[in-house]
Design an enzyme around this catalytic site. Sequence first.
Site, short mmCIF file in Angstrom:
data_model
loop_
_atom_site.label_atom_id
_atom_site.label_comp_id
_atom_site.label_asym_id
_atom_site.label_seq_id
_atom_site.Cartn_x
_atom_site.Cartn_y
_atom_site.Cartn_z
N GLU A 76 7.03 9.44 -0.13
CA GLU A 76 7.01 10.91 -0.17
C GLU A 76 7.37 11.55 1.16
O GLU A 76 7.56 12.77 1.24
CB GLU A 76 5.63 11.39 -0.63
CG GLU A 76 5.37 11.08 -2.10
CD GLU A 76 3.99 11.50 -2.57
OE1 GLU A 76 3.10 11.69 -1.71
OE2 GLU A 76 3.79 11.63 -3.79
N GLU A 111 -0.92 -12.14 -3.05
CA GLU A 111 -1.76 -11.62 -1.97
C GLU A 111 -2.50 -12.72 -1.22
O GLU A 111 -3.07 -12.48 -0.15
CB GLU A 111 -2.78 -10.63 -2.52
CG GLU A 111 -3.84 -11.25 -3.41
CD GLU A 111 -4.84 -10.22 -3.91
OE1 GLU A 111 -6.03 -10.40 -3.62
OE2 GLU A 111 -4.43 -9.24 -4.56
#
Length: 284
Positions: free
Chosen positions: A68, A99
């Site tokens: 953004e 992960e």
Amino acid sequence: MDIDSVSTIEMLQMINDEDKKVALAVEKEIVNIASAVDIIVEKLQKGGRLIYIGAGTSGRIGILDASECPPTYGTDPELVQAFIAGGEKAIVKSIEGAEDDPELGVNDLKNINFNRKDVLVGIAASGRTPYVLGAVRYAQSIGSIAAGISNNPDSELNHIADISICPVTGPEAVTGSTRMKAGTSQKLVLNMISTGVMIKYGKVYENLMVDVKASNDKLVDRCKNIVMEATGISAEEAKAVLKETNYNCKLAIFMKISDLNMEDAKRILDENKGYIRKALEAAK
């Protein structure tokens, strides 16, 4: 404990009561968040980048914040980047096991030539995700600053990060579902980091997003409204000066306030690294 047996209204009230604790937990970390903002701004001004890294919900929140920045503040997409364990596929679908490999975090940083000018922000609710810890240790090993956002004060990430941000949000309404309060706190912290950085990086004048890119009809209209609000000129004048500056909102504002022509306004603005307030002082 009885969230599965109460009415829908009662269930949602329980969740909302827990959510109310999040902002207060983040408030306790403002000093640490401020330290992160200041060091990130310092590094960006010297040619560095801001890199987020996380797994699962934490990784997705980092990607959301980074993605953004270009439309909101007109930044180069390279300036703020984010990585998630498992790569782009993991944004919409869990990649099991990714992960757990610290080397994957290291490789993601190496692939973008991460260096000591850059700042890493590792995000992990538990504070023990190997992917994130591997990246943090690598960043520190090459002389970079590594901040850590976790929700566990006893975690390894909280202990090893150069700047530790640890809002203690407590147990979740559904035990272990860190996409809830922990994730919300991470979103709030990243909002504060990126917004704080962009304000101090000259991307905001008063409380206006003066570097917004007019990339669609909505943002073209927003540019016009921002110029009008910042300068007090009419819609017609705002459209005219935006057209003259090729919809460079910041330049249009500075031209109107300083009463300079475009060439001089651009030069003074550039000399002051895009900070309108500093440019106005220089113009006097």
